[in-house]
Design a protein around this motif. Structure first.
Motif, PDB file in Angstrom:
ATOM      1  N   ALA A 249      14.428   3.088 -21.453  1.00 26.56           N
ATOM      2  CA  ALA A 249      14.140   1.415 -21.419  1.00 26.56           C
ATOM      3  C   ALA A 249      13.388   0.981 -22.790  1.00 26.56           C
ATOM      4  N   ALA A 250      13.379  -0.253 -22.928  1.00 22.67           N
ATOM      5  CA  ALA A 250      12.932  -0.879 -24.148  1.00 22.67           C
ATOM      6  C   ALA A 250      11.535  -0.802 -23.760  1.00 22.67           C
ATOM      7  N   GLU A 251      10.908  -0.956 -22.757  1.00 22.20           N
ATOM      8  CA  GLU A 251       9.187  -0.923 -22.736  1.00 22.20           C
ATOM      9  C   GLU A 251       8.817  -0.184 -21.441  1.00 22.20           C
ATOM     10  N   PHE A 252       7.526   0.127 -21.378  1.00 23.31           N
ATOM     11  CA  PHE A 252       7.191   1.139 -20.269  1.00 23.31           C
ATOM     12  C   PHE A 252       5.791   0.629 -20.108  1.00 23.31           C
ATOM     13  N   GLU A 253       5.518   0.006 -19.029  1.00 26.07           N
ATOM     14  CA  GLU A 253       4.120  -0.528 -18.753  1.00 26.07           C
ATOM     15  C   GLU A 253       3.227   0.535 -18.312  1.00 26.07           C
ATOM     16  N   LYS A 266       1.094  -1.685 -23.737  1.00 26.58           N
ATOM     17  CA  LYS A 266       2.420  -1.115 -23.106  1.00 26.58           C
ATOM     18  C   LYS A 266       3.009  -0.305 -24.216  1.00 26.58           C
ATOM     19  N   VAL A 267       4.186   0.636 -23.905  1.00 33.03           N
ATOM     20  CA  VAL A 267       4.607   1.397 -24.516  1.00 33.03           C
ATOM     21  C   VAL A 267       6.048   0.817 -24.965  1.00 33.03           C
ATOM     22  N   ILE A 268       6.267   0.962 -26.186  1.00 26.75           N
ATOM     23  CA  ILE A 268       7.668   0.455 -26.637  1.00 26.75           C
ATOM     24  C   ILE A 268       8.475   1.509 -26.898  1.00 26.75           C
ATOM     25  N   LYS A 295       6.825   3.599 -15.189  1.00 25.96           N
ATOM     26  CA  LYS A 295       5.512   3.098 -15.431  1.00 25.96           C
ATOM     27  C   LYS A 295       4.806   4.553 -15.883  1.00 25.96           C
ATOM     28  N   VAL A 296       4.096   4.459 -17.098  1.00 25.71           N
ATOM     29  CA  VAL A 296       3.570   5.642 -17.461  1.00 25.71           C
ATOM     30  C   VAL A 296       2.043   5.900 -17.267  1.00 25.71           C
ATOM     31  N   PRO A 320       9.703   8.276 -23.566  1.00 27.73           N
ATOM     32  CA  PRO A 320       8.933   9.236 -22.698  1.00 27.73           C
ATOM     33  C   PRO A 320       9.662  10.054 -21.945  1.00 27.73           C
ATOM     34  N   PHE A 321       9.415  11.342 -21.978  1.00 30.68           N
ATOM     35  CA  PHE A 321      10.275  12.620 -21.362  1.00 30.68           C
ATOM     36  C   PHE A 321       9.507  13.385 -20.169  1.00 30.68           C
ATOM     37  N   HIS A 322       9.808  13.177 -19.086  1.00 37.15           N
ATOM     38  CA  HIS A 322       9.162  13.597 -17.835  1.00 37.15           C
ATOM     39  C   HIS A 322       9.680  15.165 -17.440  1.00 37.15           C
ATOM     40  N   VAL A 323       8.866  16.037 -17.057  1.00 39.69           N
ATOM     41  CA  VAL A 323       9.182  17.247 -16.483  1.00 39.69           C
ATOM     42  C   VAL A 323       8.432  17.464 -15.200  1.00 39.69           C
TER      43      VAL A 323
END
Ligand code: DHB
Ligand code: FE
Length: 457
Positions: A249-253, A266-268, A295-296, A320-323
């Motif tokens: 995505a373009a951003e993550f709250e 917020k994360v860009i 959302k992070v 962001p890369f989730h495991v």
């Protein structure tokens, strides 16, 4: 920069890739909303009012009103999403598919009864098959194009520029990984920052350990951080459990983890690089989940504070890369290490001169549950740091059970560090990295905190 698209020359065919998905995001999400009976009723009652609720382009709204599927696909629609609109109108898939061919419903049905369309002459653009001609266009689409010729010409130019860039391999400059950063991500560290407690005796030594890192970061700021972390039952519940998920995505709250969202920016994101990495890594046979709504939680925001302090806006873009390390089975260290190597190849094949850092977060030893809660293993943690620096393949060979037994049940978060380590040049035959900083501290809440910075040479 553009995704590699060998499918562009298949006639009469639109492949739904990341570029199309970005373009058609809200059009497709609008279509999804029609899976609820009450939404279908509201849409049927007043189409314009319902469409106005969705942040689509005017062209997309016009294409929906015209029920022109080719036009909707041109603006990013995907047939499985658009089919919800067709279903709302009572159409079958055969009617929908046939409507895009320029044939009448009967002609199309007869063609299917007669064995379907032949691939002969329809494999490449410019052949002599019957799927080569101009697509079926509604009057509404044609008149829309007539009255928007300037915008259309600009779009054609932009498409050409994008495909030229995709083809200009010789002159291309590539993104590169400049460094990897490793750090624990305890929520109490975030709370100490948010509540102004960083100077208290309990916290002071911990934040002092990161001071050299913040200085280093000021001097070595990347354009993008590829941030490997785990979501802690925040955005992913037990409904869907992806093993590896990339934020496109373009951003993550910042998420509300129960205490209210943290007061951090917020994360860009970097959707283009993220999509490129997704395509490259999936083609290297690692199955990633693509996430556009995320959302992070503290797993991502606490490391950001530790390395960047508390600015008004984060000074870098973040992928962001989730495991999944919450529910077993979780991926092995060896799998994570191999994935890191694939990510390095993906980043280095991106045609833009971006400086990228890759971070591994979580760990070190900690156990948050049961009578064994509070387990700390300094010796094991420091041996892990030694191995990670000098013999990452040996660190990658550590089996799961060792993490659990030696580093506590939540110490398994350390497998994420192997993704970052696998992405360093030496693993692909390049030079050894330089250790710029090493720090170890006990405790932060229930956790042993470890931190490394490795610079690529
Ligand atoms: C703690 C550590 C973590 O890594 C986490 O995700 C949650 C809590 C702790 O030490 O309190
Ligand atoms: Fe954690």
């Amino acid at each position: 920069m553009a995704l590699h698209k060998p499918y562009k020359d298949v006639p009469g065919t639109t492949i739904f890739d990341a570029d199309q998905s970005r373009k058609g995001y809200w059009l497709n999400q609008f279509c999804m909303s029609l899976m609820k009976a009450e939404n279908r009723a509201r849409f049927k009652q007043d189409e314009d009012a319902y469409l106005a609720e969705w942040p689509m382009s005017e062209e997309q709204r016009a294409a929906v009103r015209a029920r022109d599927l080719n036009w909707m696909m041109r603006t990013g629609g995907n047939i499985y999403f658009l089919a919800k609109l067709g279903a709302t109108d009572g159409l079958s898939f055969q009617q929908m598919a046939g409507s895009m061919t320029g044939m009448s419903e009967h002609q199309y049905r007869d063609m299917m009864v007669g064995g379907g369309r032949s691939p002969e002459g329809n494999r490449y653009q410019g052949e002599s098959g019957d799927a080569q001609g101009p697509v079926a266009r509604s009057d509404a689409w044609q008149s829309w194009e007539l009255s928007n010729q300037d915008a259309l010409a600009a779009q054609v130019m932009a498409d050409h520029a994008a495909s030229r860039m995709g083809g200009a391999q010789e002159e291309a400059v590539h993104a590169r990984i400049t460094a990897s950063v490793y750090t624990s991500h305890v929520p109490a560290i975030g709370a100490a920052i948010d509540l102004g407690k960083t100077e208290e005796a309990y916290w002071k030594p911990l934040f002092a350990g990161y001071e050299p890192s913040r200085q280093w970061m000021r001097e070595n700021r990347p354009d993008v951080v590829f941030l490997v972390y785990n979501d802690h039952a925040t955005s992913f519940d037990l409904g869907v459990i992806p093993t590896f998920a990339i934020g496109t995505a373009a951003e993550f709250e910042p998420a509300d983890e129960g205490y209210g969202p943290r007061p951090v920016p917020k994360v860009i994101g970097h959707p283009e690089l993220a999509s490129h990495i997704a395509q490259s890594v999936i083609q290297q046979d690692f199955d990633l989940t693509l996430v556009n709504e995320l959302k992070v939680d503290h797993g991502l925001t606490v490391p950001m504070n530790l390395l960047f302090g508390s600015p008004e806006e984060w000074p870098v873009k973040v992928i962001p890369f989730h495991v999944n390390v919450v529910q077993y089975p979780v991926p092995s260290g060896a799998r994570c290490f191999a994935l890191g190597q694939a990510i390095r190849r993906a980043i280095e094949s991106y045609d833009a001169p971006l400086k990228v850092q890759i971070w591994g977060t979580g760990g070190m030893s900690h156990q948050l549950q049961g009578p064994r809660a509070g387990l700390i293993n300094r010796e094991w943690d420091n041996a892990f740091l030694d191995k990670l620096i000098d013999d990452p393949a040996a660190a990658a060979a550590i089996p799961h059970i060792d993490y659990v037994r030696e580093a506590g049940s939540e110490g398994i978060e350390l497998v994420m560090w192997l993704i970052a380590r696998g992405a360093m040049s030496d693993v692909g035959g390049g030079n050894k990295p330089t250790l710029k900083h090493r720090f170890y501290h006990v405790p932060a809440s229930n956790t042993a905190v470890g931190h490394l910075i490795l610079e690529n040479n």
